[in-house]
Scaffold this active site. Structure first.
Site, PDB file in Angstrom:
ATOM      1  N   ASP A 254       0.856  -1.180   0.000  1.00 21.04           N
ATOM      2  CA  ASP A 254       0.000   0.000   0.000  1.00 21.04           C
ATOM      3  C   ASP A 254       0.902   1.244   0.000  1.00 21.04           C
ATOM      4  O   ASP A 254       1.800   1.340  -0.834  1.00 21.04           O
ATOM      5  CB  ASP A 254      -0.980  -0.065   1.181  1.00 21.04           C
ATOM      6  CG  ASP A 254      -1.962   1.090   1.234  1.00 21.04           C
ATOM      7  OD1 ASP A 254      -2.948   1.060   0.476  1.00 21.04           O
ATOM      8  OD2 ASP A 254      -1.743   2.026   2.028  1.00 21.04           O
TER       9      ASP A 254
ATOM     10  N   HIS B  63      -7.130  -6.236  -1.458  1.00 22.80           N
ATOM     11  CA  HIS B  63      -6.045  -5.270  -1.256  1.00 22.80           C
ATOM     12  C   HIS B  63      -5.033  -5.695  -0.196  1.00 22.80           C
ATOM     13  O   HIS B  63      -3.849  -5.360  -0.297  1.00 22.80           O
ATOM     14  CB  HIS B  63      -6.650  -3.924  -0.844  1.00 22.80           C
ATOM     15  CG  HIS B  63      -5.632  -2.846  -0.624  1.00 22.80           C
ATOM     16  ND1 HIS B  63      -4.868  -2.329  -1.641  1.00 22.80           N
ATOM     17  CD2 HIS B  63      -5.248  -2.197   0.510  1.00 22.80           C
ATOM     18  CE1 HIS B  63      -4.059  -1.397  -1.158  1.00 22.80           C
ATOM     19  NE2 HIS B  63      -4.264  -1.301   0.142  1.00 22.80           N
TER      20      HIS B  63
END
Length: 330
Positions: free
Chosen positions: A109, A307
């Protein structure tokens, strides 16, 4: 001290080391070449709990940090203390404080651009770079704030929503645990909104992010205990330090002007989730890897993965990471 992640107990060492912004808290396990693990938003060193023992078992010194502003690391008050240049220097300071000259850096991320820029700005320190979820995109183009402001149309992209100090904090901090549970579920493969449902990456005018989060079910990778850990960290620290990363994107764009279009040339690895907007929205960046990541060793898209890839698919990510590490030049 022992850390229990619900599946196994592993001996890890916690400590804090000096950094330009104060101190960086880190968790380490194993011995051998240094592998520095950098988390994203809104997480902590704990997002690497499955990787620390696997990387250590493969013969490496695995070190996961709390990024500046998170967990038990220092939280400078100034918004511009969270610019990319400072986070890169924090990483260098950790390597030096551990008595090492070089390291492999891996990020997820926001940790992915922090890792990429660490390799770009300090190639003598970071000899290889692993990028999870967020592809490498060289500095360039229009000012990021202008780009993100145009993406929402009648709605507002979360990145723009995060810009004004205090605004997102007012939504999140009265119920940190509930907000985190909703965000983690919104971006996980098994709990994300169905295709065609309102996109949780966007906020309606005058609305809040949580209005589009799934409710009532945690993703398979996130137990109550894990959620309690994350919530406890942010209930102690608040969210301003974490959100200040987003508030420095235009400053980073200015700071890194001399690196416009620059490739990262060290040996690299990319792992993305097939259902992750970070991967699908930035498909062009992945296609550009022959130019932007000329040292790319391998690139992987995990089908049906969201994610939070190193937590959703720990065994697969561990295998890809350790295979890549073992193939790097000594």
């Amino acid at each position: 001290m022992p850390q229990h992640d619900g599946r196994h107990t592993a001996e890890t060492t916690h400590r804090s080391v000096p950094s330009p912004g104060g101190r960086i808290h880190l968790v380490e396990q194993g011995s051998g070449p240094l592998v520095l693990l950098v988390h994203g938003f809104p997480e902590s060193w704990y997002s690497w709990r499955h990787q620390l023992p696997a990387i250590a078992a493969a013969g490496y010194r695995a070190v996961a940090i709390d990024v500046r502003g998170y967990g038990r690391s220092s939280k400078p008050a100034a918004t511009d203390a969270y610019r990319m240049l400072h986070l890169v220097e924090d990483n260098v300071a950790v390597v030096r404080a551990l008595g090492e000259e070089t390291a492999v850096v891996v990020g997820h991320d926001w940790g992915s651009p922090i890792a990429a820029n660490s390799a770009l700005l300090r190639p003598e320190v970071f000899r290889a770079v692993g990028l999870l979820s967020v592809p490498y995109t060289p500095r360039g183009g229009p000012r990021p704030g202008d780009v993100f402001a145009r993406m929402g149309g009648e709605e507002e992209l979360y990145v723009s929503y995060f810009q004004r100090p205090g605004r997102a904090e007012a939504e999140i901090e009265p119920d940190v645990r509930g907000w985190l549970a909703g965000l983690y579920a919104a971006l996980s493969a098994d709990t994300m909104p169905a295709p065609g449902a309102p996109d949780p990456h966007f906020v309606g005018r005058g609305a809040t992010m949580r209005e589009r989060f799934p409710a009532g079910r945690l993703p398979a990778w996130l137990g109550e205990k894990e959620l309690d850990f994350y919530a406890g960290e942010f209930e102690r620290t608040g969210f301003t330090g974490a959100l200040n990363r987003y508030r420095n994107m235009d400053r980073d764009w200015e700071d890194l002007a001399t690196f416009d279009g620059a490739p990262v040339t060290q040996p690299s690895l990319f792992i993305g989730g097939g259902l992750d907007a970070s991967t699908t929205w930035l498909a062009d960046a992945i296609e550009a890897y022959p130019v932007t990541l000329p040292g790319l060793v391998s690139s992987h898209i995990l089908d049906g993965c969201g994610h939070w890839i190193q937590q959703e698919r720990p065994a697969e990510v561990n295998r890809l990471l350790t295979d890549w590490l073992s193939a790097l030049p000594a």
